[in-house]
Design a protein around this motif. Structure first.
Motif, PDB file in Angstrom:
ATOM      1  N   PHE A  76       0.810  -1.217   0.000  1.00 39.06           N
ATOM      2  CA  PHE A  76       0.000   0.000   0.000  1.00 39.06           C
ATOM      3  C   PHE A  76       0.851   1.278   0.000  1.00 39.06           C
ATOM      4  O   PHE A  76       0.314   2.384  -0.073  1.00 39.06           O
ATOM      5  CB  PHE A  76      -0.974  -0.006   1.186  1.00 39.06           C
ATOM      6  N   LEU A  77       2.175   1.120   0.022  1.00 40.55           N
ATOM      7  CA  LEU A  77       3.060   2.275  -0.151  1.00 40.55           C
ATOM      8  C   LEU A  77       3.240   2.624  -1.623  1.00 40.55           C
ATOM      9  O   LEU A  77       3.683   3.734  -1.955  1.00 40.55           O
ATOM     10  CB  LEU A  77       4.431   1.993   0.478  1.00 40.55           C
ATOM     11  N   VAL A  78       2.911   1.685  -2.514  1.00 40.05           N
ATOM     12  CA  VAL A  78       3.130   1.883  -3.949  1.00 40.05           C
ATOM     13  C   VAL A  78       2.453   3.156  -4.476  1.00 40.05           C
ATOM     14  O   VAL A  78       3.056   3.918  -5.243  1.00 40.05           O
ATOM     15  CB  VAL A  78       2.678   0.636  -4.751  1.00 40.05           C
ATOM     16  N   PRO A  79       1.191   3.435  -4.097  1.00 40.55           N
ATOM     17  CA  PRO A  79       0.526   4.615  -4.683  1.00 40.55           C
ATOM     18  C   PRO A  79       0.972   5.973  -4.134  1.00 40.55           C
ATOM     19  O   PRO A  79       0.521   7.003  -4.641  1.00 40.55           O
ATOM     20  CB  PRO A  79      -0.962   4.389  -4.338  1.00 40.55           C
ATOM     21  N   VAL A  80       1.834   5.994  -3.113  1.00 41.58           N
ATOM     22  CA  VAL A  80       2.163   7.266  -2.455  1.00 41.58           C
ATOM     23  C   VAL A  80       2.726   8.292  -3.436  1.00 41.58           C
ATOM     24  O   VAL A  80       2.320   9.470  -3.447  1.00 41.58           O
ATOM     25  CB  VAL A  80       3.151   7.028  -1.289  1.00 41.58           C
ATOM     26  N   LEU A  81       3.657   7.885  -4.290  1.00 35.08           N
ATOM     27  CA  LEU A  81       4.267   8.826  -5.235  1.00 35.08           C
ATOM     28  C   LEU A  81       3.253   9.408  -6.214  1.00 35.08           C
ATOM     29  O   LEU A  81       3.411  10.540  -6.685  1.00 35.08           O
ATOM     30  CB  LEU A  81       5.404   8.145  -5.998  1.00 35.08           C
ATOM     31  N   SER A  82       2.201   8.633  -6.500  1.00 39.28           N
ATOM     32  CA  SER A  82       1.152   9.142  -7.389  1.00 39.28           C
ATOM     33  C   SER A  82       0.522  10.406  -6.819  1.00 39.28           C
ATOM     34  O   SER A  82       0.305  11.398  -7.533  1.00 39.28           O
ATOM     35  CB  SER A  82       0.063   8.080  -7.581  1.00 39.28           C
ATOM     36  N   TYR A  83       0.258  10.371  -5.534  1.00 37.79           N
ATOM     37  CA  TYR A  83      -0.424  11.502  -4.918  1.00 37.79           C
ATOM     38  C   TYR A  83       0.511  12.694  -4.704  1.00 37.79           C
ATOM     39  O   TYR A  83       0.046  13.835  -4.597  1.00 37.79           O
ATOM     40  CB  TYR A  83      -1.090  11.060  -3.617  1.00 37.79           C
ATOM     41  N   VAL A  84       1.800  12.428  -4.662  1.00 39.61           N
ATOM     42  CA  VAL A  84       2.760  13.537  -4.631  1.00 39.61           C
ATOM     43  C   VAL A  84       2.643  14.335  -5.930  1.00 39.61           C
ATOM     44  O   VAL A  84       2.588  15.569  -5.928  1.00 39.61           O
ATOM     45  CB  VAL A  84       4.195  13.016  -4.445  1.00 39.61           C
ATOM     46  N   TYR A  85       2.580  13.619  -7.069  1.00 38.49           N
ATOM     47  CA  TYR A  85       2.444  14.315  -8.354  1.00 38.49           C
ATOM     48  C   TYR A  85       1.095  15.036  -8.451  1.00 38.49           C
ATOM     49  O   TYR A  85       1.026  16.170  -8.931  1.00 38.49           O
ATOM     50  CB  TYR A  85       2.577  13.334  -9.519  1.00 38.49           C
ATOM     51  N   ILE A  86       0.019  14.384  -8.011  1.00 37.69           N
ATOM     52  CA  ILE A  86      -1.312  14.995  -8.118  1.00 37.69           C
ATOM     53  C   ILE A  86      -1.389  16.260  -7.262  1.00 37.69           C
ATOM     54  O   ILE A  86      -2.022  17.254  -7.649  1.00 37.69           O
ATOM     55  CB  ILE A  86      -2.403  13.981  -7.723  1.00 37.69           C
ATOM     56  N   ALA A  87      -0.721  16.249  -6.095  1.00 39.09           N
ATOM     57  CA  ALA A  87      -0.650  17.460  -5.271  1.00 39.09           C
ATOM     58  C   ALA A  87       0.044  18.579  -6.047  1.00 39.09           C
ATOM     59  O   ALA A  87      -0.381  19.744  -6.008  1.00 39.09           O
ATOM     60  CB  ALA A  87       0.096  17.175  -3.967  1.00 39.09           C
ATOM     61  N   PHE A  88       1.119  18.217  -6.772  1.00 44.99           N
ATOM     62  CA  PHE A  88       1.812  19.201  -7.605  1.00 44.99           C
ATOM     63  C   PHE A  88       0.897  19.733  -8.702  1.00 44.99           C
ATOM     64  O   PHE A  88       0.865  20.951  -8.960  1.00 44.99           O
ATOM     65  CB  PHE A  88       3.054  18.570  -8.236  1.00 44.99           C
ATOM     66  N   TYR A  89       0.131  18.847  -9.354  1.00 47.15           N
ATOM     67  CA  TYR A  89      -0.750  19.285 -10.438  1.00 47.15           C
ATOM     68  C   TYR A  89      -1.801  20.259  -9.930  1.00 47.15           C
ATOM     69  O   TYR A  89      -2.099  21.262 -10.589  1.00 47.15           O
ATOM     70  CB  TYR A  89      -1.420  18.078 -11.091  1.00 47.15           C
TER      71      TYR A  89
END
Length: 485
Positions: A460-473
């Motif tokens: 469940f750590l796998v998706p963490v980086l996805s949300y880092v990018y979405i926060a940037f967007y």
């Protein structure tokens, strides 16, 4: 007759909509489609553990269910994009009505193929049926998302799409309950898992698709005409908000689907709750139900209201009503051939209520601005996933289930931010965004491989980086809007 061949050519621009305000009957019709494809999509979360046990699959192999389903989004949307660039937008020529009818008929065909797949006992056959089903859902998404966004005032686009997605979430909330009952109890052979348990449910779904196609054919959907002024950009890819938004959609859908795909196994882990699959399937409704709460509250938070001071009251009332609905639907069970009710103890659900409160706080921090809300929700998701992966028991359980609340508004907000200002390129941009749903095909495989190697909790750590990018967007869109204003 709305289904006649005289429907005018359509292009996506709200300035030429037949009716300036939101047209209620067409909007209600379109939002019901959101409900149904949400139901069909989340049935995959029931199929994954079912196939895993029946065919004795690894997590990675079971993840091919989502690969086949969401892979269709990439293939069909890519074909749509190439066709639109070479010979003009297909929806502009065919019209929304015909596109939706054709899409529902394709969905019916995919559902009907489950019967011969079960008879053949072939996992590959099931994957093919899912690909065909997803082809129809892809066409529905390409047509319905921008249509729902444009059917009314531009400033309320995010609000409208969140409302439509709220109905989508109702489907995703009911699917685990209904699907679990149908597959594991109602049509199960003497309590044992058997492929025949899939035949009748999917034949029912096929019939519903055909009925819906007939209804859509005979109702009136207003046409949307385009401006005669062409934008200087030759294609939708000329817009940076769309290009960055495509990556955000890819990462968001991939992460949400991957989390939902493995929640049942996550809850069944001995270090979390150790639950059997039927019980875990019931609690899956809190994940998708949380998404419904977030989307409906998001519709209120981001709408243009005469008295904004009433928004918190409406949001709290909406959240309470949906929580009550989730509580009721999770009580439904099937025992000894009869429907029975078995309510979860209320005192055990206070962590979910606390999560809902946290979600409302996040809306307040975002001040009802789609880009800001997107960034704030991403930060909360990062925290929840880390907690779910690194803790145990009920803390891990509710952190994972709470992710649904904060995933809620992401599709609507990213989609409307990405198509903003595309004008005549909006339909083409929609196909590119829908193409990025392919993330839902790839992320479950990555997360499944991580689960096989490191365990389901740490996966469940796998998706963490996805949300880092979405926060940037979200931050980028907010900064861009500030410059343009």
């Amino acid at each position: 007759m709305a289904g006649s061949t005289s429907e005018p050519v359509n292009t996506l621009n709200s300035s030429s909509l037949e009716t300036g305000p939101t047209s209620h009957t067409p909007f209600v019709t379109v939002t019901f489609l959101f409900f149904f494809w949400g139901f069909l999509t989340v049935m995959n979360d029931v199929l994954i553990p079912f196939f895993k046990k029946t065919f004795d699959l690894t997590y990675f192999q079971a993840g091919l269910v989502q690969f086949a389903f969401f892979g269709a989004f990439f293939v069909i949307s890519l074909l749509y994009f190439f066709i639109s660039t070479k010979s003009g937008d297909p929806i502009n020529r065919i019209g929304y009505q015909r596109t939706i009818v054709i899409a529902l008929c394709i969905c019916a065909g995919g559902c009907a193929l489950f019967s011969p797949a079960a008879a053949a006992g072939s996992y590959a056959f099931f994957l093919g049926a899912l690909f065909l089903l997803a082809t129809g859902v892809t066409l529905l998404q390409i047509a319905a998302n921008p249509y729902a966004a444009i059917l009314g005032k531009p400033e309320n686009a995010s609000s409208r799409l969140n409302l439509a997605q709220g109905l989508n979430s109702l489907g995703t909330t009911l699917a685990p309950i209904a699907g679990g009952l149908l597959v594991y109890k109602v049509f199960a052979s003497e309590g044992e898992l058997a492929l025949d348990a899939l035949k009748t449910p999917y034949l029912i779904f096929a019939g519903v698709c055909l009925v819906l196609a007939g209804v859509v054919w005979f109702i009136h959907l207003p046409s949307i005409g385009g401006d005669s002024v062409q934008d200087e950009k030759s294609s939708a890819l000329g817009f940076p908000q769309l290009r960055l938004g495509m990556a955000a959609i890819f990462l968001y859908v991939g992460s949400e689907v991957a989390i939902g795909s493995y929640l049942i196994d996550f809850m069944g882990n001995e270090n979390v709750m150790g639950w059997a699959k039927p019980l875990a399937t019931t609690y899956l409704a809190f994940y998708w139900g949380g998404a419904m709460i977030g989307r409906l509250c998001g519709s209120i938070a981001m709408c243009d209201m005469e008295n904004p001071g009433r928004k918190p009251v409406y949001m709290i009332a909406t959240a309470a009503a949906v929580m009550a609905l989730i509580y009721i639907v999770t009580a439904v069970d099937f025992k000894d051939g009869e429907l029975v009710t078995k309510f979860i103890e209320l005192k055990t659900l206070w962590p979910f209520a606390a999560m809902v409160g946290l979600c409302l706080v996040a809306f307040a921090i975002g001040k009802g601005r789609p880009a800001m809300v997107l960034s704030v929700f991403s930060v909360f998701l990062i925290a929840l996933l880390i907690v779910a992966a690194l803790t145990t028991g009920k803390v891990a359980l509710w952190a994972a289930l709470g992710a649904g609340l904060f995933n809620s508004i992401m599709w609507s907000n990213i989609f409307t931010l990405a198509i903003e200002g595309l004008k005549e390129h909006t339909s083409q941009g929609s196909s590119l965004l829908v193409m990025m749903i392919v993330g839902g095909a790839l992320f479950p495989l990555v997360m499944g491989a991580a689960a096989d190697r490191f365990g389901i909790r740490h996966a469940f750590l796998v998706p963490v980086l996805s949300y880092v990018y979405i926060a940037f967007y979200g931050w980028w869109c907010h900064a861009r809007s500030a410059k343009l204003s």
